[in-house]
Design a protein around this motif. Sequence first.
Motif: not given
Length: 369
Positions: A11-12, A31-34, A38-47
């Motif tokens: 899964t993703m 789309q990245l802003a959305q 989704v979750c803290k892990d994705w926010n940390a990765l994209l930041s």
Amino acid sequence: MVSPRSRHPATMENLPDEVLSDIFIRLLAKQLAQMRCVCKDWNALLSESSFVKSHLHRSVHINQKILTFFGVRADCTSFTASPFSSPAIELDNFFKFPVNLESQPARCFGNVVGCVKGLICFKYELGDDYIVCIQNHSLSAFLTLPPCSMGSSSESRNTNFRFGYDPKTDDYKVVKLTEIFEPRRMAPVEVYSVRKGKGSWELISQRIPSHLQCIRDQDLVCVDGREGHLHWLCYTYIGGKLTQLILAFDLGSETFKEIPFPDSLRTCCFGDRLNVVGVLGGKVCVMSRVRDTDCEVWVMDEYSWVKRHVFSGFSGGDQIFPCGFTSSNQFLFRSTNVLNRYGLYDPVTAKTKNFKIRGRSFGCKIVDQ
């Protein structure tokens, strides 16, 4: 018999970070802003700065260049934007100031400082104070810089902020020049380094040459500062005549140098001849109005000026006002006769595209991204 892989399908959520990064980097900014929500892990990765840099680099190279016309609304509470691709559309509240300006006792004056690699630098003035912000519009995030080192002053002055990128140190910098009128002098230059983090403005050792009389904030098209240097149009007196020259600032060494104007343009400061400094194909250049409807373009080739282009503006006799150069090496100008009418000249095809932008916002700056 059921294999472990089938019992625990991928899964993703459990994909490795390198795979997620390869997926996310292909998404649009909205789309990245959305995805960040989704979750803290994705926010940390994209930041992460490495991902942000990679996404900006990819966006710059695969997307078509877009000119966006920024202006401040009459109530000074937000910016509006009109994209060149759809000039009849006005985007309200494109950028919200980080404080409630309506509650401030002093009137606000804001504008765009510059745009580099998808980052847009804004500044606004509250009385004698300046607040500078850097926005990453792709991630809907912004950084508010600390107050300037020298603080506010009640002296009569002209303050100029510029934003640039130094590829040698991979650093974004904001430069502040201040001209004090009484008595006339140039204040020490302040520089803020984004790479150093949430630090402070620093005074550089070199001073602006004292013989410079004024520094003109004529950077209408925000493309300067992308290759490690910033440029200003300045005036000085030579032989009793008011003469133009270019002041260049190296963002890496944080030093200044003076570049003389082409001989035929040096003393043409006012009247029919209007000049604007820019960068064309990585070289310093000047666009100059030679007649009401015509312009010529000079390029610094090695150590001498060469007149490369001569072009006409609008049909119908509208007077032309040079604005600057785009990153696609096109020449932007506007009409002094018709409100919000612009022209974009392509020197390769020798054709001009005329258009009008919507809105009557003042202090218009053009961002090329």
